[in-house]
Write an enzyme that holds these catalytic residues in place. Structure first.
Site, short mmCIF file in Angstrom:
data_model
loop_
_atom_site.label_atom_id
_atom_site.label_comp_id
_atom_site.label_asym_id
_atom_site.label_seq_id
_atom_site.Cartn_x
_atom_site.Cartn_y
_atom_site.Cartn_z
CE1 TYR A 274 54.34 44.39 35.43
CE2 TYR A 274 52.42 44.54 33.98
CZ TYR A 274 52.98 44.28 35.22
OH TYR A 274 52.16 43.88 36.26
CD GLU B 285 45.57 41.91 40.91
OE1 GLU B 285 45.26 41.60 42.07
OE2 GLU B 285 44.88 41.62 39.92
CG ASP C 214 48.84 44.56 35.81
OD1 ASP C 214 48.78 45.32 36.80
OD2 ASP C 214 49.39 43.45 35.87
CG ASP D 203 53.57 46.11 38.40
OD1 ASP D 203 54.56 46.85 38.46
OD2 ASP D 203 53.56 44.95 38.84
CD GLU E 207 52.22 46.18 41.86
OE1 GLU E 207 52.38 44.97 42.09
OE2 GLU E 207 51.56 46.61 40.92
CG HIS F 267 54.07 50.39 26.76
ND1 HIS F 267 53.70 51.61 26.25
CD2 HIS F 267 55.38 50.25 26.45
CE1 HIS F 267 54.74 52.19 25.68
NE2 HIS F 267 55.77 51.38 25.79
NE ARG G 230 51.72 39.22 36.69
CZ ARG G 230 52.67 39.45 37.59
NH1 ARG G 230 53.25 40.64 37.64
NH2 ARG G 230 53.05 38.50 38.43
#
Length: 933
Positions: free
Chosen positions: A320, A98, A96, A94, A8, A367, A322
């Site tokens: 990460y 999104e 998630d 990523d 990203e 995770h 989020r």
């Protein structure tokens, strides 16, 4: 074999590429590449079709119409070129919802003819990247469905509800599924503060010491009189009334009387109670708790915290950021326990790793918790040379929390002592003191969680680490002093970013990863402003919230919003059908196909009226009533087009109006304060007197942009036509001169400014003199950015507003003799040098520009965002901003193109103008023939 890896963020590229080695090309999508377009951006043939209103076909299974963002077309073309030389595509966005959706959109836009799969990692370390390569998987359609449903839901909600606000409150407003509920929370807290009435109460505190002993003095507070408990702040309602029955309410006289009666009384210990004390460490950070602690301990906004955490993650320093999961991997547990053992000793580490339960049902999506990256944690001291500013402070916070989460409980003893005496008037008074002695600090040696503001000064820990002397029941005590103290109950504290995040999380509203954006949105929309760390709602927020509460209560209901979130989670787990759920949300319970058990268990037992056509019939909404707030004593506040203002009727029956300054919070606008504003302004004005030169009335006002003075200009009657002349058709009834206006100086107030000062302000700009060399006139003027001198087109700042009236020609010439500066500052060297850009290889520096600080590599300039600190910004963050700017490409040169076109057609226009003149003359003769335009 070559593999194309798409991440990203551009700032990840260099590090990931170095870990992957040869055979891999790493490129960034720079976030999302596709989205729902604005309806106005749809192709012409689609604007009148089923996609025309939302870019979503609500009649056809809620099919979305996606387009590649205009600023991402160049990026998509670049990715397609790279794809031609690749044998495999790895989508490393990523991990998630999104990120899953971005990966899916990349596949849809690139249409790869080669094998592709998801490569998911939660920390940028060699071990994590290798593990991700070995564990690739297909795109998870359930996560994509959940993200797409959320995007469509927000589009339907906003596009149906926002027009209601435009028509009934004000243009340009917006409504959102989470932002409107967050705004309501802040408004409700302010309403509580506005309705709050303080109550006073007194207490009695004594300082005691064991008789016939040196030292050992301690404080104790009166808790009972004749067996009845003494009232404290928590015993009073927000209306100021005592709400607890059977308690003794001491006022000043009663407290003083009791203190006098206890003078000389024989005090003794009545009981001593010891209890073991223990306290567990807090769980490792998740997104919401990181935002809360970032606000409490580091004074960072939610947006700053998340942006800094993002840079730490992309730099390979943390996992990460989020996540809803408090789980730590086996490697992380081992690392945290080993580090705690090395730094604090084996006795600080429990025999077994600590396991924390996650509150979120969807925590398995992530995770693990936010922690330092790697199988061996780097201490803050080891990173002192690499990290600085906010990045270092946030890493240190994450490291401390992670290590502390695997340490022993803090242990100690809590002692409570009751002591008392019989007063001279026969009343029995009992005092209490308590203290906790920490005998083993445990996790407190590494970290202690912060707390939000408590009401009435109550301490949740009740005197932690306060030692009491060794006491036994019946022991006599000496009284060193007795003192009375008066208290006022306090209103509920305003939300801070930390406490608002906590409130949203406790109610399961929205997702923690979006809280930073939500808080930023309600501030950017003008619904909430910051006052220190507190979030204060504006009067505009009151009007919007009232409209939603009274006419669309379900859409801002806390339980309903949380239930919708639960349904969206169910879709991500494959337990609910997205089409059926959206059908029910849009069309309501009576909608086609909305029935069914798999439409979402969260809202299954709730009424769903549907949002379709909310703005079709607004006749029942009284816009004036919605924007009116009763202040009291005959005063109302109205939210107008140009801001809030007060209305009332004066003693003579004349209407009174007054603008409300922005710095007055809603709970501070009492009836008394409102009347003060109204009486110092007549029709919004404070009359200062008459200008002797013009005869015009001079008034002081408080406007939308601050206090100012102006003159009242009456309409002048036009000259009477001469006898026999007919009035000219379309002649103006009156001519009105433009009034002079001037802002007050910073040290002036509307309530105290004088006529003399006002006339002096209205005399600006002042002619200082003429430059003998150029012959240009020099004037002193007060502008938007402060006082300045002007000579032709050359402006120079003045140091103080008073200089507008005192600066001489000689002083002005001396100022112009100095080198040209920008905003009062000479040209400065770069604010910070960051190092070579990973894409261009050129040195990146941060400079101060006309529109604020910006990062540049000498070719591309990228303005820093609001929360980017020029002093602490990292090379990774600057590289990301530069990459985004490059992806957008150069701005279209419309003006230059227009000039070329104009030059080519000048001759043609001249000829056409002559022809058009002849045609118009011919058309006038043929009155019966209409002219088409």
């Amino acid at each position: 074999m070559r593999r194309l890896v798409i991440v990203e963020s551009p700032s990840k590229i260099a590090k990931i590429a170095s870990y992957l080695g040869d055979g891999y090309d790493v490129e960034a999508s720079v976030g999302h590449i596709r989205d729902l377009p604005q309806p106005s951006q749809l192709p012409e043939d689609m604007k009148k079709g089923p996609f025309g209103k939302f870019a979503v076909n609500v009649e056809g299974s809620f099919e979305p119409y996606y387009v590649v963002d205009a600023d991402k077309r160049k990026k998509v073309a670049e990715l397609r070129r790279l794809l031609k030389d690749a044998d495999e595509l790895l989508l490393a966005t990523d991990g998630d919802r999104e990120g899953e959706a971005i990966a899916w959109h990349l596949v849809q836009a690139l249409e790869p003819k080669i094998p592709y799969s998801r490569m998911v990692f939660y920390e940028i370390t060699p071990e994590a990247i290798r593990r991700a390569l070995d564990e690739t998987r297909p795109i998870d359609d359930r996560l994509v469905d959940a993200q797409e449903t959320r995007r469509i839901l927000d589009r339907l909600y906003g596009y149906e509800l926002s027009p209601v606000l435009w028509r009934k409150v004000g243009a340009g407003l917006s409504a959102g599924r989470v932002q409107s509920v967050a705004t309501r929370l802040v408004v409700e807290r302010e309403r509580e503060r506005m309705a709050f009435r303080s109550a006073s109460y007194w207490d009695l505190t004594g300082t005691f010491a064991p008789a016939q002993q040196d030292g050992g003095a301690f404080a104790a507070r009166l808790v009972q009189v004749d067996g009845a408990r003494v009232a404290t702040g928590r015993d009073f309602a927000d209306t100021g009334e005592l709400r607890t029955a059977g308690v003794v309410h001491l006022d000043e006289a009663a407290a003083s009387s009791l203190a006098t009666a206890l003078d000389g009384a024989d005090f003794a210990v009545r009981s001593v109670e010891d209890k073991p004390y223990s306290r567990r460490p807090a769980a490792p950070f998740i997104t919401s708790s990181l935002q809360q602690e970032g606000a409490r301990k580091l004074r960072m906004t939610a947006r700053q915290t998340m942006r800094t955490a993002q840079s730490l993650y992309e730099g390979g320093y943390i996992t990460y950021m989020r996540t809803d999961s408090t789980v730590l991997s086996e490697q992380a547990l081992t690392a945290a326990r080993s580090q705690a053992r090395e730094l604090y000793g084996a006795e600080y580490v429990p025999d077994r790793p600590r396991v924390y339960a996650s509150k979120s049902k969807n925590a398995q999506e992530a995770h693990e918790a936010i922690r330092p990256a790697g199988e061996v944690f780097r201490t803050p001291a080891q990173l002192a040379g690499e990290l600085s500013g906010d990045a270092f402070r946030l890493y240190e916070l994450i490291w401390k929390r992670t290590v502390a989460s695997q340490m022993q409980d803090a242990r100690g003893t809590t002692a409570t002592v009751r002591l008392g005496a019989r007063a001279a008037d026969g009343r029995d008074a009992e005092f209490s003191a308590s203290g906790t002695v920490i005998t083993f600090r445990g996790f407190l040696a590494a970290y202690e969680e912060g707390r939000d503001e408590a009401r009435h000064g109550e301490d949740a820990e009740g005197g932690t680490d306060r030692r009491l002397p060794q006491l036994v029941a019946g022991q006599a005590l000496d009284v060193q002093d007795l003192r009375t103290d008066g208290h006022e109950t306090t209103p509920p504290p305003r939300y801070t970013e930390a406490s608002l995040v906590k409130a949203l999380e406790e109610r399961s509203i929205g997702r923690p990863s979006t809280y930073a954006a939500t808080i930023a949105t309600i501030q950017d929309r003008g619904y909430v402003r910051s006052k220190g760390s507190a979030l204060v709602p504006t009067w505009l927020a009151f009007a919007v919230t009232r409209l939603l509460e009274e006419h669309f209560p379900r859409l801002v209901d806390y339980d309903f919003t949380a239930a919708m979130e639960e349904d969206l989670d169910a879709i991500s787990r494959g337990e609910a059908d997205r089409v059926r759920w959206l059908t029910r949300f849009y069309f309501g319970d009576a909608g086609p196909g909305a029935e069914g058990g798999d439409a979402g268990a969260g809202t299954a037992g709730m009424t769903m009226e549907g949002v379709k056509g909310l703005a079709d019939d607004l006749g029942s909404i009284d816009a004036r009533e919605i924007s009116t707030v009763e202040i009291g004593e005959g005063v109302v506040l109205r939210v107008g087009r140009y801001g809030p203002y007060l209305e009332a009727t004066g003693e003579d029956g004349a209407p009174l109006k007054a603008s409300v300054p922005e710095d007055i919070a809603p709970d501070e606008l009492t009836p008394a304060r409102a009347w003060e504003l109204l009486t110092t302004q007549s029709d919004g004005d404070r009359v200062l007197g008459t200008d002797p030169a013009t005869g015009r009335t001079v008034v002081a006002r408080t406007g939308r942009y601050g206090p100012y003075v102006t003159e009242i200009v009456e309409e002048e009657a036009p000259a009477a036509p001469a006898e026999g002349d007919k009035p000219r058709r379309g002649a103006k009834k009156a001519a009105k001169a433009k009034p002079r206006t001037a802002s007050l100086f910073k040290d002036m107030q509307v309530e105290s400014v004088t006529l003399e000062q006002a006339l002096q302000l209205l005399s600006l700009p002042r002619v200082v003199g003429v430059d003998p060399d150029s012959g240009d006139e020099i004037t002193a003027q007060n502008g938007r950015f402060g006082p300045y001198l002007k000579k032709g087109t050359d402006s120079r700042s003045l140091a103080a507003e008073e200089q507008l009236f005192t600066v001489t020609l000689e002083e002005a010439l001396a100022i112009y003799a100095q080198p040209k500066t920008r905003r009062g500052q000479t040209v400065k060297p770069p604010l910070k040098e960051l190092g070579p850009d990973p894409e261009s290889g050129q040195p990146v520096v941060v400079k101060e520009g006309r529109f604020g600080p910006y990062a540049t590599d000498g070719t591309t300039n990228a303005t820093l965002r609001k929360d980017d600190d020029p002093e602490t910004i990292t090379l990774e963050r600057a590289a990301e901003l530069l990459a985004e700017k490059r992806a957008k490409g150069p701005a279209p040169k419309k003006r230059a193109a227009a000039k070329k076109t104009a030059a080519k057609t000048t001759a043609a226009k001249t000829t056409a103008a002559k022809t058009a003149t002849a045609k118009r003359a011919a058309a006038k003769k043929a009155a019966s023939a209409p002219v088409e335009s």
